[in-house]
Design a protein around this motif. Structure first.
Motif, short mmCIF file in Angstrom:
data_model
loop_
_atom_site.label_atom_id
_atom_site.label_comp_id
_atom_site.label_asym_id
_atom_site.label_seq_id
_atom_site.Cartn_x
_atom_site.Cartn_y
_atom_site.Cartn_z
N ALA A 88 -34.62 -61.29 -36.59
CA ALA A 88 -35.76 -60.46 -35.04
C ALA A 88 -36.00 -58.82 -36.17
CB ALA A 88 -34.93 -60.05 -34.26
N LEU A 89 -37.53 -58.69 -35.97
CA LEU A 89 -37.94 -58.32 -36.71
C LEU A 89 -38.21 -56.86 -35.21
CD1 LEU A 89 -40.42 -59.51 -39.90
CD2 LEU A 89 -38.42 -58.39 -39.23
N ALA A 90 -38.21 -55.75 -35.65
CA ALA A 90 -37.80 -54.51 -34.38
C ALA A 90 -40.16 -54.50 -34.33
CB ALA A 90 -37.29 -53.61 -35.10
N THR A 91 -40.03 -54.08 -32.92
CA THR A 91 -41.31 -53.71 -32.96
C THR A 91 -40.85 -52.54 -32.10
OG1 THR A 91 -41.25 -54.27 -30.57
CG2 THR A 91 -42.03 -56.50 -32.11
N ALA A 92 -42.72 -51.55 -32.24
CA ALA A 92 -42.57 -50.36 -31.14
C ALA A 92 -42.01 -50.37 -30.25
CB ALA A 92 -43.72 -49.53 -31.48
N GLN A 93 -41.57 -51.19 -29.68
CA GLN A 93 -41.58 -51.55 -28.10
C GLN A 93 -39.34 -51.65 -27.75
OE1 GLN A 93 -44.25 -53.50 -29.27
NE2 GLN A 93 -45.45 -51.22 -28.89
N ASP A 94 -39.61 -52.05 -28.76
CA ASP A 94 -37.54 -52.90 -28.57
C ASP A 94 -36.72 -51.18 -28.55
OD1 ASP A 94 -37.59 -55.33 -29.38
OD2 ASP A 94 -38.20 -54.86 -30.97
N SER A 95 -36.31 -51.60 -28.10
CA SER A 95 -34.57 -50.72 -27.76
C SER A 95 -33.39 -52.07 -28.99
CB SER A 95 -33.91 -51.22 -26.29
OG SER A 95 -33.86 -51.99 -26.11
N ALA A 96 -32.40 -51.22 -28.79
CA ALA A 96 -31.30 -51.68 -29.77
C ALA A 96 -30.92 -53.03 -28.44
CB ALA A 96 -30.70 -51.00 -29.71
N ASP A 97 -30.88 -53.30 -27.50
CA ASP A 97 -30.61 -54.50 -26.44
C ASP A 97 -31.31 -55.00 -27.00
OD1 ASP A 97 -28.94 -55.46 -24.88
OD2 ASP A 97 -30.11 -55.21 -23.61
N PHE B 204 -24.53 -49.84 -31.67
CA PHE B 204 -25.76 -50.04 -30.93
C PHE B 204 -26.06 -48.48 -31.28
CE2 PHE B 204 -24.83 -53.43 -28.72
CZ PHE B 204 -25.37 -54.23 -27.43
N ASP B 205 -24.80 -47.60 -31.36
CA ASP B 205 -25.84 -46.15 -31.56
C ASP B 205 -26.66 -46.12 -32.61
OD1 ASP B 205 -24.81 -45.30 -29.68
OD2 ASP B 205 -22.21 -44.48 -30.86
N HIS B 206 -26.25 -46.65 -34.35
CA HIS B 206 -26.88 -46.42 -35.04
C HIS B 206 -28.66 -46.92 -34.78
CE1 HIS B 206 -27.31 -46.72 -39.39
NE2 HIS B 206 -27.41 -47.44 -39.57
N LEU B 207 -28.16 -48.11 -34.45
CA LEU B 207 -29.75 -49.47 -33.80
C LEU B 207 -30.43 -48.41 -33.23
CD1 LEU B 207 -31.56 -51.93 -34.85
CD2 LEU B 207 -29.98 -52.39 -33.07
N THR B 208 -29.67 -47.65 -32.31
CA THR B 208 -30.96 -47.25 -31.01
C THR B 208 -31.29 -45.92 -32.05
OG1 THR B 208 -29.35 -47.23 -29.25
CG2 THR B 208 -30.78 -45.39 -29.07
N ARG B 209 -30.68 -45.39 -32.89
CA ARG B 209 -30.94 -43.78 -33.79
C ARG B 209 -32.34 -43.98 -34.88
NH1 ARG B 209 -26.09 -42.83 -34.71
NH2 ARG B 209 -25.58 -43.48 -36.64
N THR B 210 -32.27 -45.19 -35.74
CA THR B 210 -33.02 -46.01 -35.93
C THR B 210 -34.49 -46.38 -35.93
OG1 THR B 210 -30.38 -47.30 -38.30
CG2 THR B 210 -32.92 -48.30 -37.89
N LEU B 211 -34.30 -47.28 -34.76
CA LEU B 211 -35.57 -47.40 -34.20
C LEU B 211 -36.04 -46.35 -33.43
CD1 LEU B 211 -34.14 -50.81 -31.50
CD2 LEU B 211 -35.19 -50.75 -33.43
#
Length: 576
Positions: free
Chosen positions: A269-278, A161-168
């Motif tokens: 799932a491909l990330a969008t600009a609105q996505d959070s890690a959760d 979650f930490d890594h994904l949050t930083r990546t997003l």
């Protein structure tokens, strides 16, 4: 004068001895160096820490002596001098950590405090050092435990979650998530044991890392779920990776004593600009469930319509929980009749849901959801209790006027696996008015439900039979290979599936199959019921084959208890 010179000399010697004793009594390694970093002094703690005696190192250049092989002493010296310039005004000097080489060639990490002093036009350096190797090892271990799964060495949930949050948060970074869920992992756990299951997880983690490059992240999300995080923004390369992962995980896992076969379902799932890690992981999870519902061993990609479907399922789940406790459920009963006389011999209890807004909901629309969410357990308990109460009521109504009516209840795989099932059934029977030993009830179980865990299923059914339950094997011939285990299971009745009764009047193959089933049942001492009988032609063909008990729309559709009572009354009058 000589006396004064001698006294001064002795005083200086005493001062040097005191200084020596003070330096040698220090617990930290003390080293003094000249302007060129050549060693001027070296206390006993330094001898113990680095391994060289004082006499061996005096005059030697400190960085040349202590810098590990493969590193540049000049570069290390320049870095330390720069640090001293930056900290020149700090009273505590500069504090830093270095890896050093000892006299025996071993390496350690030391924490050093260093001061730069100017005396009589000369520059000298003074350092105190201590070994922090073990402390740093423990800190790394604690950090590893905090960020990595101890079994598989993949990142753990928190670190993911930490890594994904930083990546997003990095708008320039394209991100895709693949949620990998092992299919039927509980079965592997139950069949092979926890040690083998752990080895499977370790190997799965290793194979996932094999499938990606060093820029990707592999994390363990839960017991049998992994996440692969990659820097990709196009669906095509992500789906190609998913196919590669599926192919790799389908290969047998060779263990010292066995070979384990597994598969996985993957949600993308491909990330969008609105996505959070959760939200991104939730999207991947929705896609993964779609892959599982499509048959497992495959991947599915997220699309926005899934959110609507999930929201609808969540609403349905909440409404179903409400229904169990607020009188929205009702049992209907479909008669099982004597094909020759038409007399009702037993009934099968079938659940209906009277939704306050959607009206009557058939079980096909909510039983799969109940199975998936675990609501099948309280729902099944409700069915068993109300069916048994109805059976007791009918028993009192019929009295001695005719044979007691048996009520059969369907059991799902999840209910059979529930450890408290037998105790709950016993408690329900004991709560019935009158003599519960005279209550005629039974359970119907499909072959597929049995094979989730054959050993547990057989033991559970044996205990239910000892409570007086009549046991029927439902949908016979449509599940797993029946012959191998049927003789070991405590069934009383075999129910021929509608797949075979549908064409019995026209299809010679169906008649041959049913004839074989009847011979098998006769050899095992089992009664036979044909399901799905809808036409007179089917009834006559089944009678010709020797089937005496039937169930289907030809005789009656599922009816309320009140209608069944009227049918029973008519049946008793016909007997008179």
């Amino acid at each position: 004068m000589p006396y004064r010179i001698r006294a001064l000399s002795e005083a200086l010697e005493q001062s040097r001895l005191r200084e020596r004793r003070i330096i040698d009594s220090a617990s930290d390694a003390f080293v003094s160096l000249d302007a060129n970093w050549c060693i001027l002094d070296w206390n006993r703690a330094a001898e113990r820490l680095f391994g060289w005696q004082r006499e061996e190192v005096l005059g030697k250049q400190g960085f040349l002596l202590l810098t590990p092989e493969g590193e540049s002493p000049a570069l290390r010296q320049a870095e330390v001098e720069q640090l001293l310039v930056e900290r020149a005004r700090e009273a505590e000097g500069a504090i830093f950590e270095l890896e050093v080489t000892c006299s025996d060639g071993s390496r350690m990490i030391v924490e050093s405090s260093i001061w730069q002093l100017h005396m009589d036009g000369r520059r000298e350096y003074y350092t105190f050092s201590r070994d922090v190797t073990e402390r740093r090892r423990m800190e790394r271990e604690l950090s590893c435990r905090a960020h990595y799964d101890t079994l598989t060495c993949a990142l753990n949930r928190t670190a993911l979650f930490d890594h994904l949050t930083r990546t997003l948060a990095d708008s320039s970074s394209a991100t895709a998530v693949l949620l990998v869920d092992l299919d039927h992992f509980k079965r592997i756990n139950a069949t092979y044991g926890h040690v083998t299951a752990d080895r499977v997880l370790i190997e799965v983690s290793r194979r996932l890392r094999e499938c990606v490059d060093d820029t990707a992240i592999v994390a363990r999300l839960s017991s049998d779920e992994f996440v692969v995080l990659v820097r990709l923004c196009w669906q095509e390369p992500v789906t190609a990776l998913a196919r590669r992962i599926l192919a790799r995980l389908e290969q047998p896992i060779e263990l010292p004593d066995d070979s384990v076969h597994s598969s996985a379902s993957i949600g993308i799932a491909l990330a969008t600009a609105q996505d959070s890690a959760d939200s991104l992981l939730q999207a991947a999870e929705m896609a993964m469930f779609r892959a599982k519902r499509a048959g497992r061993g495959q991947y599915a990609c997220f699309d926005p319509s899934l959110r609507e479907q999930v929201a609808e399922r969540i609403g349905m789940e909440s409404a179903l929980r409400h229904a169990i406790h607020h009188d929205e459920l009702q049992l209907y009963y479909q008669p099982i009749v004597s094909a020759a006389t038409g007399r009702i011999e037993s009934v099968e209890a079938l659940l209906r849901w009277h939704h306050p807004e959607r009206g009557l909901i058939m079980p096909d629309a909510f039983i799969p959801l109940a199975e998936e969410t675990g609501l099948i357990v309280p729902l099944g308990r409700w069915v068993i209790e109300h069916a048994c109460r109805q059976a007791a009521l009918w028993q009192r109504i019929t009295g001695s006027a005719g044979p007691a009516l048996q009520v059969s209840i369907n059991l799902s795989a999840r209910q059979i696996a529930q450890p408290r099932l037998v105790d709950e059934v016993r408690a329900i029977l004991q709560s019935m008015p009158g003599d519960d030993t005279r209550l005629h009830f039974g359970f119907e179980v499909t072959e597929t439900a049995m094979m989730h865990d054959p050993q547990v299923s057989a033991e559970t059914l044996s205990q239910l039979r000892r409570l007086g339950a009549h046991l029927s094997l439902d949908d016979f011939g449509t599940g797993y290979s029946s012959m191998a285990y049927l003789k070991h299971l405590p069934f009383d009745t075999l129910k021929i599936d509608r797949t075979f009764t549908r064409g019995v009047a026209e299809d010679g193959c169906d008649r041959s199959i049913i004839r074989s089933m009847l011979a098998l049942a006769d050899g095992l001492g089992l009664d036979v019921i044909a399901e799905g009988v809808e036409t007179r032609a089917q009834q006559q063909a089944l009678l010709a084959l020797g089937v005496q008990r039937m169930q289907g729309f030809l005789f009656a559709r599922p009816q309320s208890a009140a209608v069944i009572e009227r049918m029973l009354d008519d049946s008793l009058k016909a007997l008179d």
